[in-house]
Design an enzyme around this catalytic site. Structure first.
Site, PDB file in Angstrom:
ATOM      1  N   GLU A   1      18.228   1.802   1.323  1.00  0.00           N
ATOM      2  CA  GLU A   1      17.970   1.987   2.749  1.00  0.00           C
ATOM      3  C   GLU A   1      16.488   2.192   3.054  1.00  0.00           C
ATOM      4  O   GLU A   1      15.994   1.724   4.082  1.00  0.00           O
ATOM      5  CB  GLU A   1      18.767   3.177   3.279  1.00  0.00           C
ATOM      6  N   ASP A   2      15.775   2.893   2.163  1.00  0.00           N
ATOM      7  CA  ASP A   2      14.420   3.339   2.491  1.00  0.00           C
ATOM      8  C   ASP A   2      13.306   2.666   1.703  1.00  0.00           C
ATOM      9  O   ASP A   2      12.139   3.005   1.888  1.00  0.00           O
ATOM     10  CB  ASP A   2      14.309   4.856   2.271  1.00  0.00           C
TER      11      ASP A   2
END
Length: 306
Positions: A120-121
């Protein structure tokens, strides 16, 4: 959640090397396996060694190379990212993994906990995770990423509750990692604005505490609710903490006296046993004060013996 970063060519090369190898590190000691909070800031390498030692405590002969590989990939992927508190971002997945180790989860779950924010990051893709770690871990990480994508803090709690429950159908470990993630975020919530704290406390009370109870994770449930009281009713929270500290000596004496006849009877039966005495949770005491409309001194059933 951290701000997305871009890898340099050197960093990307280092990540690619993780496809075929991972290095090992030694562990250091811990006294117990409880779900416990640790000092405000500990260096990542120290936290990692603590994690490994906790895993080896309940899996003394287990091969921890999978966890080692997950840590190195996560450390590289999150390199240069910071939490809102100013700490290196890798601190967060390490704490999540430690909470999972305290729950004595398997190594796949702990590895996925270390990797839970990578897709996600950071620029790392789920296909790369699958290539490095295989289908089991990539499915857990993908489930966590999809849950975060579906989840919307602005949505009604009932809608978010359905989204969280939907992941239980695929793999309960997704929820366990999400609860460990939530617990560490609650422990470090002071760096967030008050209105966000209140929103997180509300959804924790409505979604995560009941789920923890249903899954038999009573320590998690208690800490979820205690921190929520601290956020929503700080004066009451600090009053209860203060009063518990003041009465600790008398309470311990009472517990020891209460346990004596039980211990004698169990010793006579010549069986293995453990007896624990503790005060009830802060949230439980707070609830009694509010529902019964009484003062702390008027509550007498705030000790539990197991």
């Amino acid at each position: 959640m951290a701000e997305e970063k871009k890898f340099t060519k050197t960093e990307k090369h280092e990540l690619d090397k993780e496809l075929v190898t991972a290095t090992g590190r030694a562990g250091i000691g811990f006294d117990d396996g409880r779900i416990e909070d640790i000092a405000e800031f500990v260096a990542p390498d120290v936290l990692y060694r603590d994690l490994i030692d906790r895993v080896r405590k309940y899996h003394p002969s287990d091969d921890i190379s999978l966890i080692e590989k997950a840590y190195h990939v996560a450390d590289l992927a999150h390199h240069g990212q910071l939490r809102k508190s100013g700490e290196p971002y890798i601190i967060h997945p390490l704490y999540v993994a430690i909470i999972l180790a305290d729950l004595e989860m398997d190594k796949e779950t702990i590895a996925a906990g270390l990797l839970h924010d990578v897709v996600e990051d950071t620029p790392v893709t789920i296909k790369e995770i699958q290539k490095i770690f295989g289908d089991k871990i990539s499915r857990i990480v993908d489930g966590l990423t999809k849950l975060d994508g579906l989840y919307n803090v602005e949505s009604p709690q009932a809608e978010n509750f359905k989204k969280v429950l939907s992941t239980l159908v695929d793999d309960v470990r997704v929820i366990l990692i999400k609860m460990a993630d939530r617990l560490h975020n609650l422990r470090t919530i002071d760096s967030m604005p008050k209105h966000k704290q209140l929103k997180i406390a509300a959804e924790t009370t409505y979604i995560y505490a009941p789920l923890a109870h249903r899954l038999g994770l009573y320590n998690l449930k208690s800490e979820f609710l205690d921190i929520c009281v601290k956020i929503t009713e700080p004066d009451l929270y600090h009053e209860i903490v203060s009063r518990l500290q003041e009465t600790q000596k008398d309470r311990n004496k009472f517990i020891n006296e209460f346990i004596k006849p039980l211990k004698a009877a169990l010793d006579h039966l010549n069986i293995e046993y453990k007896i624990f005495g503790r005060p009830k949770s802060i949230s439980s005491i707070a609830n009694k004060i509010k529902t019964r409309k009484v003062h702390f001194e008027e509550i007498f059933d705030f000790i539990a013996v197991r």
